[in-house]
Design a protein around this motif. Structure first.
Motif, mmCIF file in Angstrom:
data_model
loop_
_atom_site.group_PDB
_atom_site.id
_atom_site.type_symbol
_atom_site.label_atom_id
_atom_site.label_comp_id
_atom_site.label_asym_id
_atom_site.label_seq_id
_atom_site.Cartn_x
_atom_site.Cartn_y
_atom_site.Cartn_z
ATOM 1 N N ALA A 123 6.981 2.565 -1.103
ATOM 2 C CA ALA A 123 7.183 1.230 -1.840
ATOM 3 C C ALA A 123 7.016 1.421 -3.722
ATOM 4 C CB ALA A 123 7.089 -0.053 -1.353
ATOM 5 N N GLU A 124 7.912 1.029 -4.549
ATOM 6 C CA GLU A 124 7.817 0.563 -5.288
ATOM 7 C C GLU A 124 7.544 -0.403 -6.646
ATOM 8 O OE1 GLU A 124 11.509 2.839 -6.863
ATOM 9 O OE2 GLU A 124 10.562 5.133 -5.839
ATOM 10 N N GLY A 125 6.656 -0.898 -6.916
ATOM 11 C CA GLY A 125 6.596 -1.703 -8.208
ATOM 12 C C GLY A 125 5.288 -1.939 -9.942
ATOM 13 N N THR A 126 5.815 -3.254 -9.508
ATOM 14 C CA THR A 126 5.233 -3.070 -11.196
ATOM 15 C C THR A 126 3.507 -3.665 -10.912
ATOM 16 O OG1 THR A 126 6.866 -3.234 -12.322
ATOM 17 C CG2 THR A 126 4.540 -3.855 -13.545
ATOM 18 N N GLY A 127 2.381 -3.315 -11.165
ATOM 19 C CA GLY A 127 1.595 -3.224 -10.526
ATOM 20 C C GLY A 127 0.959 -4.294 -11.828
ATOM 21 N N PRO A 128 -0.816 -4.824 -11.567
ATOM 22 C CA PRO A 128 -1.226 -5.875 -12.588
ATOM 23 C C PRO A 128 -1.615 -5.089 -13.700
ATOM 24 C CG PRO A 128 -2.769 -5.897 -10.416
ATOM 25 C CD PRO A 128 -1.750 -5.207 -10.065
ATOM 26 N N GLY A 129 -1.328 -6.172 -15.112
ATOM 27 C CA GLY A 129 -1.281 -5.543 -15.781
ATOM 28 C C GLY A 129 0.399 -4.812 -17.023
#
Length: 116
Positions: free
Chosen positions: A80-86
């Motif tokens: 899965a792809e996403g944007t993490g913290p920061g």
């Protein structure tokens, strides 16, 4: 040491240019618990689909911020792809798709994703 994996039928393969994880996340959200994922979150630039990118299908749910990628042939979710913290682009690798990793040796972190 880098590692590789694939979906069940082998149509989608991937390479991760990072050390093998020693731990994984097990989440109880409605999606992860049904599929039994053991996930390792890695910087997106370490993950490459090496075959079958055209066979990947995306699935979004809840807040639609994570792009779940699964093989359109066998239905297996490899990552899965996403944007993490920061704001860091992140790939969550389904370690059940990596035959060279001993799943019983992983330190499993239980996540209460049902509350998110």
């Amino acid at each position: 040491m880098a590692f590789e994996g694939s979906c069940h039928c082998g149509a989608v393969t991937f390479h991760v240019d990072a050390d093998r994880p020693v731990g994984a996340m097990s989440c109880n959200c409605s999606h992860c618990r049904r599929k039994g994922f053991l996930l390792a979150f890695l910087p997106a630039e370490t993950f490459t689909v090496t075959a079958g990118a055209d066979r990947l299908t995306s699935y979004f749910f809840n807040k639609h911020v994570i792009r779940h990628q699964f093989c359109a042939v066998c239905g297996c979710e490899t990552h899965a792809e996403g944007t993490g913290p920061g704001g860091v682009r992140t790939t969550a690798v389904n370690l059940r798709c990596v035959p060279s990793i001993d799943l019983d040796s992983l330190a499993i972190e239980e996540i209460d994703g049902a509350r998110f």
